[in-house]
Design a protein around this motif. Structure first.
Motif, mmCIF file in Angstrom:
data_model
loop_
_atom_site.group_PDB
_atom_site.id
_atom_site.type_symbol
_atom_site.label_atom_id
_atom_site.label_comp_id
_atom_site.label_asym_id
_atom_site.label_seq_id
_atom_site.Cartn_x
_atom_site.Cartn_y
_atom_site.Cartn_z
ATOM 1 N N MET A 145 22.264 -12.223 23.791
ATOM 2 C CA MET A 145 20.886 -12.578 24.087
ATOM 3 C C MET A 145 20.740 -14.087 23.917
ATOM 4 O O MET A 145 21.439 -14.703 23.159
ATOM 5 N N ASP A 146 19.796 -14.618 24.593
ATOM 6 C CA ASP A 146 19.604 -16.054 24.531
ATOM 7 C C ASP A 146 18.283 -16.372 25.190
ATOM 8 O O ASP A 146 17.562 -15.490 25.619
ATOM 9 N N TRP A 147 18.009 -17.674 25.309
ATOM 10 C CA TRP A 147 16.717 -18.065 25.857
ATOM 11 C C TRP A 147 16.548 -17.576 27.282
ATOM 12 O O TRP A 147 15.459 -17.251 27.711
ATOM 13 N N ILE A 156 27.004 -5.875 27.010
ATOM 14 C CA ILE A 156 27.695 -6.800 26.107
ATOM 15 C C ILE A 156 27.070 -8.196 26.206
ATOM 16 O O ILE A 156 26.910 -8.733 27.309
ATOM 17 N N HIS A 157 26.742 -8.758 25.062
ATOM 18 C CA HIS A 157 26.171 -10.113 25.013
ATOM 19 C C HIS A 157 26.789 -10.894 23.863
ATOM 20 O O HIS A 157 27.609 -10.360 23.100
ATOM 21 N N ALA A 158 26.401 -12.162 23.756
ATOM 22 C CA ALA A 158 26.748 -12.975 22.586
ATOM 23 C C ALA A 158 25.504 -13.758 22.191
ATOM 24 O O ALA A 158 24.780 -14.270 23.054
ATOM 25 N N ASP A 159 25.255 -13.802 20.922
ATOM 26 C CA ASP A 159 24.043 -14.408 20.370
ATOM 27 C C ASP A 159 24.157 -15.930 20.326
ATOM 28 O O ASP A 159 25.253 -16.479 20.417
ATOM 29 N N GLY A 190 27.032 -8.987 30.154
ATOM 30 C CA GLY A 190 25.756 -9.690 30.256
ATOM 31 C C GLY A 190 25.861 -10.977 31.070
ATOM 32 O O GLY A 190 26.898 -11.632 31.079
ATOM 33 N N HIS A 191 24.768 -11.295 31.795
ATOM 34 C CA HIS A 191 24.654 -12.535 32.577
ATOM 35 C C HIS A 191 25.664 -12.551 33.742
ATOM 36 O O HIS A 191 26.162 -11.501 34.112
ATOM 37 N N GLY A 192 25.969 -13.717 34.299
ATOM 38 C CA GLY A 192 26.883 -13.800 35.433
ATOM 39 C C GLY A 192 26.302 -14.643 36.556
ATOM 40 O O GLY A 192 25.075 -14.752 36.700
ATOM 41 N N ARG A 227 31.026 -20.181 28.780
ATOM 42 C CA ARG A 227 29.641 -19.764 28.606
ATOM 43 C C ARG A 227 29.604 -18.297 28.219
ATOM 44 O O ARG A 227 30.595 -17.583 28.325
ATOM 45 N N GLU A 228 28.401 -17.855 27.828
ATOM 46 C CA GLU A 228 28.246 -16.451 27.428
ATOM 47 C C GLU A 228 28.726 -15.508 28.535
ATOM 48 O O GLU A 228 29.379 -14.497 28.267
ATOM 49 N N LYS A 229 28.421 -15.842 29.812
ATOM 50 C CA LYS A 229 28.792 -14.934 30.915
ATOM 51 C C LYS A 229 30.302 -14.723 31.010
ATOM 52 O O LYS A 229 30.764 -13.661 31.403
HETATM 53 ZN ZN LIG Z 1 22.919 -12.636 26.498
#
Ligand SMILES: [Zn+2]
Length: 284
Positions: free
Chosen positions: A1-3, A130-133, A60-62, A76-78
């Motif tokens: 999760m992120d902004w 799946i995410h990263a904080d 998550g993301h992409g 990056r998180e993606k």
């Molecule tokens: Zn995220």
């Protein structure tokens, strides 16, 4: 999760609201079922046995949505979520007890609703995002967190879905009625069962994974993330660790970290379905 996830959530919000803190829940209006959305479906891995369960893993993301940044790596998180998702798929496919599909297996963008719609269209039995904080203001924050849907959010969800009353949709095998009050009860029952099973799975995952990699002290939290909104699929959102903590990001971005996270997930997923099949067959 992120902004950015918060920003996407905020689009669906009638008024600005802060992200959920510990022990809090938030409510957002959403497009509840959405199983009618088209488009090609991702491939599903094979597994042994008759009618093996299906897990959909969501990196998550992409694409144009890179997710959170880390001061300690260019990735990056993606990229990090995709690498973990691929490692999970490979671990589960090698074991061959469950079928697996990924919402994305490369760097492309998916809107949040499409992630759980893919799971619903495939008839998934479990959905894991799946995410990263990231906590740029607190580089001491570290460890993994498991999110499941909050009850407050699910009530709102059930009401919206019942209002929509699409008689062509089915929830957990029960055909929706033309009577919105009956629909509300059917959807509410399916959602409550999904939430209970999601919480069961969260505890199993913690049990299997906590000895291997660190979790936050408040490792199970509740929120109304859009990706958790399929009313009839048990769903969790897994924050694998903090990109803003050097120890965490070094671990989740390493081959060893990915392998250990994937193995912890595999054990929890297989135990989850073994337990449920025992229950269904009346064995335990
Ligand atoms: Zn995220």
């Amino acid at each position: 999760m992120d902004w950015l996830l918060y920003a996407l959530v905020a689009i669906f919000w009638p008024s600005p609201a802060p992200p959920a803190g510990p022990g809090q829940s938030v409510t957002i209006p959403i497009d509840p079922l959405g199983s009618e959305a088209g488009g090609p479906l991702p491939p599903v891995t094979a597994a042994r046995g008759e009618n093996p369960p299906l897990v959909v893993i969501d990196a998550g993301h992409g694409g144009q949505d890179p997710g959170a940044e880390s001061p300690f790596t260019e990735r990056r998180e993606k990229d990090i979520t995709l690498a973990i998702a691929l490692a999970m798929r490979d671990a589960l496919a090698a074991s061959g007890r469950v079928r697996v599909a990924l919402t994305r297996d490369d760097d492309h963008y998916l809107v949040l609703e499409d992630r759980y719609r893919i799971a619903r269209r495939l008839g998934a039995d479990l959905f894991i995002s799946i995410h990263a904080d990231a906590a740029p203001e607190n580089d001491q924050a570290h460890g993994a967190t498991i999110y499941t849907l909050s009850e407050v959010a699910s009530d709102r969800e059930a009401a919206l879905l019942a209002q929509r009353q699409n008689a062509s949709n089915q929830i957990a095998g029960a055909r929706l009625s033309n009577d919105p009050n009956v629909n509300l009860i059917l959807i509410d029952l399916a959602q409550r069962e999904s939430m209970n099973v999601s919480a069961d799975f969260a505890r199993l995952l913690y049990r299997e994974a906590a000895p291997v990699f660190p979790f936050r002290p408040d490792w199970h939290r509740f929120a109304a993330f859009i990706v958790l909104k399929a009313p009839d699929i048990p769903s969790i959102l897994f924050e694998s660790g903090y990109l803003t903590n050097e120890t965490d990001v070094t671990y989740i971005n390493s081959p060893q970290g990915r392998r250990e996270i994937a193995e912890g997930m595999r054990r929890a997923i297989e135990a989850h379905f073994a337990r449920r099949s025992l229950r269904t067959s009346g064995g335990a």
